[in-house]
Motif scaffolding. Structure first.
Motif, PDB file in Angstrom:
ATOM      1  N   VAL A  49      -2.329  29.798 -38.753  1.00  0.00           N
ATOM      2  CA  VAL A  49      -0.974  30.340 -38.882  1.00  0.00           C
ATOM      3  C   VAL A  49      -0.394  29.996 -40.253  1.00  0.00           C
ATOM      4  CG1 VAL A  49       1.366  30.292 -37.942  1.00  0.00           C
ATOM      5  CG2 VAL A  49      -0.575  30.260 -36.391  1.00  0.00           C
ATOM      6  N   SER A  52      -1.393  32.370 -42.696  1.00  0.00           N
ATOM      7  CA  SER A  52      -0.814  33.706 -42.487  1.00  0.00           C
ATOM      8  C   SER A  52       0.627  33.813 -42.954  1.00  0.00           C
ATOM      9  CB  SER A  52      -0.868  34.067 -40.990  1.00  0.00           C
ATOM     10  OG  SER A  52      -2.175  33.955 -40.484  1.00  0.00           O
ATOM     11  N   TYR A  53       1.284  32.668 -43.194  1.00  0.00           N
ATOM     12  CA  TYR A  53       2.702  32.656 -43.559  1.00  0.00           C
ATOM     13  C   TYR A  53       2.911  31.856 -44.838  1.00  0.00           C
ATOM     14  CZ  TYR A  53       4.109  34.533 -38.999  1.00  0.00           C
ATOM     15  OH  TYR A  53       4.290  35.346 -37.906  1.00  0.00           O
ATOM     16  N   SER A  54       4.051  32.082 -45.465  1.00  0.00           N
ATOM     17  CA  SER A  54       4.424  31.211 -46.581  1.00  0.00           C
ATOM     18  C   SER A  54       4.781  29.842 -46.010  1.00  0.00           C
ATOM     19  CB  SER A  54       5.627  31.785 -47.329  1.00  0.00           C
ATOM     20  OG  SER A  54       6.793  31.765 -46.498  1.00  0.00           O
ATOM     21  N   ASN A  57       8.280  29.862 -44.413  1.00  0.00           N
ATOM     22  CA  ASN A  57       8.337  30.536 -43.111  1.00  0.00           C
ATOM     23  C   ASN A  57       7.593  29.744 -42.038  1.00  0.00           C
ATOM     24  OD1 ASN A  57       9.887  32.683 -43.961  1.00  0.00           O
ATOM     25  ND2 ASN A  57       8.135  33.994 -44.440  1.00  0.00           N
ATOM     26  N   PHE A  58       6.526  29.042 -42.444  1.00  0.00           N
ATOM     27  CA  PHE A  58       5.779  28.208 -41.498  1.00  0.00           C
ATOM     28  C   PHE A  58       6.666  27.078 -40.986  1.00  0.00           C
ATOM     29  CE2 PHE A  58       3.064  24.538 -40.582  1.00  0.00           C
ATOM     30  CZ  PHE A  58       2.167  25.081 -39.664  1.00  0.00           C
ATOM     31  N   GLY A  61       9.355  28.451 -38.801  1.00  0.00           N
ATOM     32  CA  GLY A  61       8.794  28.847 -37.510  1.00  0.00           C
ATOM     33  C   GLY A  61       8.650  27.659 -36.577  1.00  0.00           C
ATOM     34  N   ARG A 140      14.837  38.316 -39.860  1.00  0.00           N
ATOM     35  CA  ARG A 140      14.585  36.867 -39.927  1.00  0.00           C
ATOM     36  C   ARG A 140      14.175  36.326 -38.562  1.00  0.00           C
ATOM     37  NH1 ARG A 140      19.266  37.066 -43.196  1.00  0.00           N
ATOM     38  NH2 ARG A 140      20.586  36.280 -41.517  1.00  0.00           N
ATOM     39  N   THR A 143      10.577  37.210 -37.739  1.00  0.00           N
ATOM     40  CA  THR A 143       9.602  36.372 -38.441  1.00  0.00           C
ATOM     41  C   THR A 143       9.304  35.120 -37.621  1.00  0.00           C
ATOM     42  OG1 THR A 143      10.353  37.154 -40.601  1.00  0.00           O
ATOM     43  CG2 THR A 143       9.128  35.096 -40.565  1.00  0.00           C
ATOM     44  N   LYS A 144      10.341  34.523 -37.059  1.00  0.00           N
ATOM     45  CA  LYS A 144      10.162  33.325 -36.233  1.00  0.00           C
ATOM     46  C   LYS A 144       9.444  33.670 -34.925  1.00  0.00           C
ATOM     47  CE  LYS A 144      14.208  30.851 -38.043  1.00  0.00           C
ATOM     48  NZ  LYS A 144      14.560  31.820 -39.078  1.00  0.00           N
ATOM     49  N   PHE A 147       5.835  34.102 -35.590  1.00  0.00           N
ATOM     50  CA  PHE A 147       5.139  32.821 -35.766  1.00  0.00           C
ATOM     51  C   PHE A 147       4.558  32.349 -34.438  1.00  0.00           C
ATOM     52  CE2 PHE A 147       5.226  28.237 -35.252  1.00  0.00           C
ATOM     53  CZ  PHE A 147       4.526  27.781 -36.355  1.00  0.00           C
ATOM     54  N   ALA A 150       1.766  34.596 -33.189  1.00  0.00           N
ATOM     55  CA  ALA A 150       0.519  34.341 -33.916  1.00  0.00           C
ATOM     56  C   ALA A 150      -0.135  33.047 -33.448  1.00  0.00           C
ATOM     57  CB  ALA A 150       0.796  34.270 -35.423  1.00  0.00           C
TER      58      ALA A 150
END
Length: 265
Positions: A49, A52-54, A57-58, A61, A140, A143-144, A147, A150
């Motif tokens: 994960v 897969s994310y910045s 964002n990780f 999340g 936004r 995106t969470k 997370f 995923a």
């Protein structure tokens, strides 16, 4: 605190442990603890994960798990009352009087909308700006939610990877029959960990965040309709009837009984 979420997560653990105890006794608990399997399943899932994310964002999340434990402040009736109160102020004192009232509001979305109409912004432009703001908020939130979706997908996958690792090690020791049973148990435990990660944690968290996002978007939609009605100079009674359409039949009946059928304000 959101009692339903906390209770649900705790009861999942209780049910799982109770099943182990009733089938194998207290001594069986040790059979379900395997450090290498934990490392492969949880570590591998989180690393995938992360890839897969910045990093930002990780981190956001992971931190969004706290939102599940909080009771969302999404009361439709309170929101409608607030808008009707604003409409009464605008009708009696004019739109400019709303600027002072906006300073006392906690909701930044509603405050922004009030300031836009106080500044005399065109009605269509107000709607466009507020819709864009709402879309940005939802993005936004998604995106969470993504997370946890995923992470929930990676859990079983990495559980299977751990199982394959365990099977390879077990097959290399086939010459020792006494090692086959423990080896198979260790191989399967990673699949269990992956399923627990996905179904005990990730799926409930993603579902709760998705529900909260939908409810917040609905409330902000009510705010937009209410503010545009105030800007258009509609009668507070008309605004009340318009916004009551967002209430469920039960809440609408409760609203009418509380106000005795009279307009609020």
């Amino acid at each position: 605190m959101d009692i339903a979420s906390i209770l649900g997560l705790i009861l999942c653990g209780v049910v799982f442990i109770f099943g182990i105890l009733t089938s194998g006794g207290v001594s069986a608990l040790g059979n379900f603890l395997d450090v290498p399997s934990i490392f492969i399943t949880f570590g591998g899932s989180l690393c995938c994960v992360l890839a897969s994310y910045s990093l930002q964002n990780f981190k956001e999340g992971l931190m969004s798990f706290r939102l599940v434990l909080k009771t969302p402040d999404n009361d439709t009736s309170v929101t409608i009352r607030k808008i009707i109160e604003l409409s009464n102020i605008a009708r009696k004192e004019g739109l400019l009087a709303l600027e002072e009232r906006a300073a006392d509001l906690d909701d930044e979305f509603l405050k922004k909308g009030i300031l836009l109409i106080v500044d005399g912004t065109d009605q269509e432009l107000v709607r466009a700006i507020m819709d864009t703001e709402l879309a940005s908020i939802e993005e936004r939130h998604k995106t969470k939610i993504g997370f946890w979706d995923a992470l929930g997908a990676m859990g079983p996958a990495w559980g299977m990877i751990g199982t394959l690792v365990g099977l390879v090690n077990m097959l290399n020791k086939m010459s020792d029959p006494s090692a086959v049973g423990p080896g198979m148990a260790t191989a399967l435990i990673t699949t269990l960990y992956g399923s627990l990660l996905a179904n005990w944690v990730c799926t409930p968290v993603a579902s709760k965040l998705r529900e909260s996002n939908a409810e917040e978007a609905r409330l902000k939609g009510i705010m937009i309709e209410g503010l545009l009605s105030i800007q258009a100079g509609e009668n507070p009674r008309v605004i009340e009837e318009k916004l009551k359409a967002f209430l469920s039949p039960k809440d609408r009946e409760s609203w009418d009984s509380e106000n005795g059928g009279e307009p609020v304000g």
